[in-house]
Scaffold this motif. Structure first.
Motif, PDB file in Angstrom:
ATOM      1  N   GLY A 175      14.281  74.252 125.786  1.00 22.86           N
ATOM      2  CA  GLY A 175      13.279  74.666 126.762  1.00 22.86           C
ATOM      3  C   GLY A 175      12.918  73.613 127.789  1.00 22.86           C
ATOM      4  N   LEU A 176      13.763  72.585 127.924  1.00 27.45           N
ATOM      5  CA  LEU A 176      13.548  71.564 128.945  1.00 27.45           C
ATOM      6  C   LEU A 176      14.569  71.743 130.064  1.00 27.45           C
ATOM      7  CD1 LEU A 176      12.395  70.161 126.221  1.00 27.45           C
ATOM      8  CD2 LEU A 176      12.635  68.047 127.518  1.00 27.45           C
ATOM      9  N   ASN A 177      14.132  71.557 131.292  1.00 33.22           N
ATOM     10  CA  ASN A 177      15.076  71.560 132.409  1.00 33.22           C
ATOM     11  C   ASN A 177      15.911  70.285 132.379  1.00 33.22           C
ATOM     12  OD1 ASN A 177      12.462  73.039 134.224  1.00 33.22           O
ATOM     13  ND2 ASN A 177      14.416  74.043 133.908  1.00 33.22           N
ATOM     14  N   PHE A 178      17.166  70.407 132.757  1.00 32.93           N
ATOM     15  CA  PHE A 178      18.030  69.234 132.910  1.00 32.93           C
ATOM     16  C   PHE A 178      18.398  69.154 134.380  1.00 32.93           C
ATOM     17  CE2 PHE A 178      21.576  66.373 132.481  1.00 32.93           C
ATOM     18  CZ  PHE A 178      21.213  65.557 131.411  1.00 32.93           C
ATOM     19  N   ILE A 179      17.910  68.119 135.022  1.00 30.45           N
ATOM     20  CA  ILE A 179      18.000  67.995 136.483  1.00 30.45           C
ATOM     21  C   ILE A 179      19.103  67.010 136.828  1.00 30.45           C
ATOM     22  CG2 ILE A 179      16.735  67.239 138.533  1.00 30.45           C
ATOM     23  CD1 ILE A 179      14.238  68.101 136.443  1.00 30.45           C
ATOM     24  N   ARG A 180      19.984  67.440 137.695  1.00 30.67           N
ATOM     25  CA  ARG A 180      21.147  66.624 138.031  1.00 30.67           C
ATOM     26  C   ARG A 180      20.982  65.993 139.413  1.00 30.67           C
ATOM     27  NH1 ARG A 180      24.651  66.258 133.989  1.00 30.67           N
ATOM     28  NH2 ARG A 180      25.110  68.473 133.939  1.00 30.67           N
ATOM     29  N   LEU A 181      21.602  64.843 139.585  1.00 26.47           N
ATOM     30  CA  LEU A 181      21.631  64.181 140.877  1.00 26.47           C
ATOM     31  C   LEU A 181      22.890  64.583 141.631  1.00 26.47           C
ATOM     32  CD1 LEU A 181      20.701  60.505 139.859  1.00 26.47           C
ATOM     33  CD2 LEU A 181      19.153  62.320 140.556  1.00 26.47           C
ATOM     34  N   ALA A 182      22.724  64.903 142.917  1.00 26.07           N
ATOM     35  CA  ALA A 182      23.856  65.024 143.835  1.00 26.07           C
ATOM     36  C   ALA A 182      23.712  63.902 144.859  1.00 26.07           C
ATOM     37  CB  ALA A 182      23.852  66.387 144.527  1.00 26.07           C
ATOM     38  N   THR A 183      24.818  63.386 145.345  1.00 26.48           N
ATOM     39  CA  THR A 183      24.797  62.222 146.241  1.00 26.48           C
ATOM     40  C   THR A 183      25.664  62.478 147.467  1.00 26.48           C
ATOM     41  OG1 THR A 183      26.768  61.094 145.390  1.00 26.48           O
ATOM     42  CG2 THR A 183      24.708  60.808 144.133  1.00 26.48           C
ATOM     43  N   PRO A 184      25.609  61.570 148.454  1.00 26.45           N
ATOM     44  CA  PRO A 184      26.483  61.727 149.621  1.00 26.45           C
ATOM     45  C   PRO A 184      27.971  61.748 149.264  1.00 26.45           C
ATOM     46  CG  PRO A 184      24.741  60.158 150.108  1.00 26.45           C
ATOM     47  CD  PRO A 184      24.654  60.456 148.643  1.00 26.45           C
ATOM     48  N   THR A 185      28.332  61.240 148.085  1.00 27.51           N
ATOM     49  CA  THR A 185      29.741  61.234 147.684  1.00 27.51           C
ATOM     50  C   THR A 185      30.113  62.439 146.816  1.00 27.51           C
ATOM     51  OG1 THR A 185      29.250  59.847 145.755  1.00 27.51           O
ATOM     52  CG2 THR A 185      29.854  58.710 147.793  1.00 27.51           C
ATOM     53  N   THR A 186      29.154  63.346 146.578  1.00 27.13           N
ATOM     54  CA  THR A 186      29.455  64.571 145.823  1.00 27.13           C
ATOM     55  C   THR A 186      30.110  65.574 146.769  1.00 27.13           C
ATOM     56  OG1 THR A 186      27.492  64.182 144.440  1.00 27.13           O
ATOM     57  CG2 THR A 186      28.507  66.351 144.304  1.00 27.13           C
ATOM     58  N   ASN A 190      25.292  73.308 135.062  1.00 20.12           N
ATOM     59  CA  ASN A 190      24.259  73.425 134.033  1.00 20.12           C
ATOM     60  C   ASN A 190      22.919  72.828 134.459  1.00 20.12           C
ATOM     61  OD1 ASN A 190      25.813  74.761 132.006  1.00 20.12           O
ATOM     62  ND2 ASN A 190      26.914  72.838 131.668  1.00 20.12           N
ATOM     63  N   THR A 191      22.748  72.625 135.752  1.00 22.61           N
ATOM     64  CA  THR A 191      21.501  72.072 136.266  1.00 22.61           C
ATOM     65  C   THR A 191      20.422  73.152 136.285  1.00 22.61           C
ATOM     66  OG1 THR A 191      22.701  70.502 137.644  1.00 22.61           O
ATOM     67  CG2 THR A 191      20.456  70.964 138.291  1.00 22.61           C
ATOM     68  N   SER A 192      19.174  72.747 136.017  1.00 21.04           N
ATOM     69  CA  SER A 192      18.063  73.687 136.119  1.00 21.04           C
ATOM     70  C   SER A 192      16.821  72.949 136.608  1.00 21.04           C
ATOM     71  CB  SER A 192      17.782  74.364 134.771  1.00 21.04           C
ATOM     72  OG  SER A 192      17.315  73.417 133.823  1.00 21.04           O
ATOM     73  N   GLY A 193      15.806  73.702 137.002  1.00 20.36           N
ATOM     74  CA  GLY A 193      14.578  73.085 137.514  1.00 20.36           C
ATOM     75  C   GLY A 193      14.657  72.828 138.997  1.00 20.36           C
ATOM     76  N   PHE A 194      15.424  71.818 139.374  1.00 19.99           N
ATOM     77  CA  PHE A 194      15.729  71.536 140.771  1.00 19.99           C
ATOM     78  C   PHE A 194      16.939  70.617 140.830  1.00 19.99           C
ATOM     79  CE2 PHE A 194      12.407  68.429 139.604  1.00 19.99           C
ATOM     80  CZ  PHE A 194      12.923  67.215 140.055  1.00 19.99           C
ATOM     81  N   VAL A 195      17.504  70.490 142.016  1.00 16.43           N
ATOM     82  CA  VAL A 195      18.574  69.525 142.254  1.00 16.43           C
ATOM     83  C   VAL A 195      17.962  68.338 142.985  1.00 16.43           C
ATOM     84  CG1 VAL A 195      20.805  69.103 143.367  1.00 16.43           C
ATOM     85  CG2 VAL A 195      20.277  71.373 142.437  1.00 16.43           C
ATOM     86  N   TYR A 196      18.266  67.151 142.516  1.00 15.12           N
ATOM     87  CA  TYR A 196      17.759  65.920 143.133  1.00 15.12           C
ATOM     88  C   TYR A 196      18.869  65.367 144.011  1.00 15.12           C
ATOM     89  CZ  TYR A 196      15.402  61.287 143.184  1.00 15.12           C
ATOM     90  OH  TYR A 196      14.782  60.116 143.539  1.00 15.12           O
ATOM     91  N   TYR A 197      18.692  65.453 145.332  1.00 20.41           N
ATOM     92  CA  TYR A 197      19.695  64.895 146.240  1.00 20.41           C
ATOM     93  C   TYR A 197      19.331  63.463 146.595  1.00 20.41           C
ATOM     94  CZ  TYR A 197      22.780  63.951 150.101  1.00 20.41           C
ATOM     95  OH  TYR A 197      23.730  63.359 150.907  1.00 20.41           O
ATOM     96  N   VAL A 198      20.244  62.558 146.290  1.00 19.63           N
ATOM     97  CA  VAL A 198      20.069  61.136 146.589  1.00 19.63           C
ATOM     98  C   VAL A 198      20.511  60.919 148.031  1.00 19.63           C
ATOM     99  CG1 VAL A 198      20.814  58.806 145.983  1.00 19.63           C
ATOM    100  CG2 VAL A 198      20.451  60.508 144.182  1.00 19.63           C
ATOM    101  N   SER A 199      19.570  60.552 148.892  1.00 20.22           N
ATOM    102  CA  SER A 199      19.811  60.585 150.336  1.00 20.22           C
ATOM    103  C   SER A 199      20.723  59.491 150.852  1.00 20.22           C
ATOM    104  CB  SER A 199      18.477  60.504 151.082  1.00 20.22           C
ATOM    105  OG  SER A 199      17.863  59.251 150.824  1.00 20.22           O
ATOM    106  N   ILE A 200      20.903  58.436 150.059  1.00 20.40           N
ATOM    107  CA  ILE A 200      21.697  57.303 150.520  1.00 20.40           C
ATOM    108  C   ILE A 200      22.678  56.887 149.437  1.00 20.40           C
ATOM    109  CG2 ILE A 200      20.006  56.361 152.155  1.00 20.40           C
ATOM    110  CD1 ILE A 200      19.042  54.537 149.901  1.00 20.40           C
ATOM    111  N   THR A 201      23.735  56.221 149.846  1.00 19.00           N
ATOM    112  CA  THR A 201      24.687  55.675 148.886  1.00 19.00           C
ATOM    113  C   THR A 201      24.193  54.300 148.460  1.00 19.00           C
ATOM    114  OG1 THR A 201      26.469  56.844 150.001  1.00 19.00           O
ATOM    115  CG2 THR A 201      27.104  55.091 148.497  1.00 19.00           C
ATOM    116  N   ASP A 250      20.749  62.901 158.895  1.00 19.00           N
ATOM    117  CA  ASP A 250      21.906  62.744 158.013  1.00 19.00           C
ATOM    118  C   ASP A 250      21.798  63.646 156.788  1.00 19.00           C
ATOM    119  OD1 ASP A 250      22.808  60.723 159.707  1.00 19.00           O
ATOM    120  OD2 ASP A 250      21.748  59.157 158.582  1.00 19.00           O
ATOM    121  N   VAL A 251      20.570  63.789 156.289  1.00 18.01           N
ATOM    122  CA  VAL A 251      20.346  64.503 155.032  1.00 18.01           C
ATOM    123  C   VAL A 251      20.404  66.020 155.214  1.00 18.01           C
ATOM    124  CG1 VAL A 251      18.642  64.901 153.202  1.00 18.01           C
ATOM    125  CG2 VAL A 251      18.992  62.589 154.085  1.00 18.01           C
TER     126      VAL A 251
END
Length: 263
Positions: free
Chosen positions: A147-158, A169-180, A192-193
């Motif tokens: 019952g916990l969300n697992f939140i994944r990071l996406a990056t400029p290199t994804t 399998n991400t849930s809750g929200f997606v965390y986009y990392v704005s910089i490398t 850029d973002v």
């Protein structure tokens, strides 16, 4: 529906963007840290990211690395981090808490034990930066079942080939990392973002929240304007490192939250 899901549904219904604040559990000490965390909802924070101190935080820049060191030197542990969340929940049962950190302390505790304890402490989601999607059976899938969300990071290199795997399998929200690079190392630019957020949103219905490189109300507003919300971590942690009183930290966080909510 987790508290995270409920919060984003509420924000969407009211046409607001999210403001997410990161602080390191136990920095500068347990009592002050608890006081700071308790102050965040009144400052306008929609989701709290609670850092789990770790000895080798490879994704973090110097500001957050030092915060983790201070916390560890002050005796902070995984158990005390869960205790802090438990104390927070005695006064606030609605603000989501995402535990952000590394897998080693969780592995050492045992995944099943950790998940049961985290759920009991009122943790709503996990961001574990050193577990790639290929390792989803380790923690991600069990966390979702608990019952916990697992939140994944996406990056400029994804890239487009990798993105579906990251989102699977991400849930809750997606965390986009704005910089490398590491946390706190550069300033996020909405120009850029924006295209990257649009690319991710074309592949998922989850909210996309942008973090790294946001330090001012103006940047929080501009980044939230092209995403579903903004995350600030290093800039808040730096205030704590300076020894600013809790009221001062809260006032600064409110300026950032107000910026994101103007978007």
């Amino acid at each position: 529906m987790t508290r995270i899901d409920a919060k984003f549904a509420e924000l969407k219904a009211s046409g607001k963007k999210a403001f997410v604040a990161y602080v390191m559990a136990g920095d500068p000490d347990y009592e002050t840290s608890l006081e700071i965390v308790k102050s965040l909802p009144a400052a306008g924070v929609d989701v709290i990211e609670l850092g789990l101190p770790f000895t080798d935080p490879m994704a973090d820049g110097p500001t957050i690395q030092l915060a983790g060191q201070r916390a560890l030197e002050g005796g902070m542990t995984l158990q005390k981090t869960l205790d802090l969340a438990t104390e927070f929940r005695k006064e606030d049962d609605t603000t989501p808490i995402v535990l952000m950190g590394y897998y080693n302390p969780i592995y050492n505790r045992g995944v099943d034990t950790f998940l049961a304890d985290a759920k009991a402490a009122g943790i709503d989601g996990l961001i574990i930066v050193d577990l790639p999607p290929e390792e989803d059976d380790e923690l991600c899938i069990p966390a979702q079942k608990a019952g916990l969300n697992f939140i994944r990071l996406a990056t400029p290199t994804t890239d487009d080939k990798r993105l579906p795997t990251v989102l699977q399998n991400t849930s809750g929200f997606v965390y986009y990392v704005s910089i490398t690079g590491i946390t706190g190392s550069a300033e996020a630019q909405a120009a850029d973002v924006g295209p990257e957020v649009a690319r991710i949103k074309a592949k998922t219905d989850l909210p996309v929240i942008v973090g790294f490189g946001i330090r001012t109300p103006e940047s929080a507003e501009s980044i939230a304007g092209i995403a579903d919300g903004a995350v600030v971590g290093s800039a808040i942690v730096a205030k704590i490192a300076n020894g600013d009183p809790v009221e001062s930290v809260q006032a600064y966080v409110k300026t950032l939250a107000d910026g994101a909510h103007r978007a």
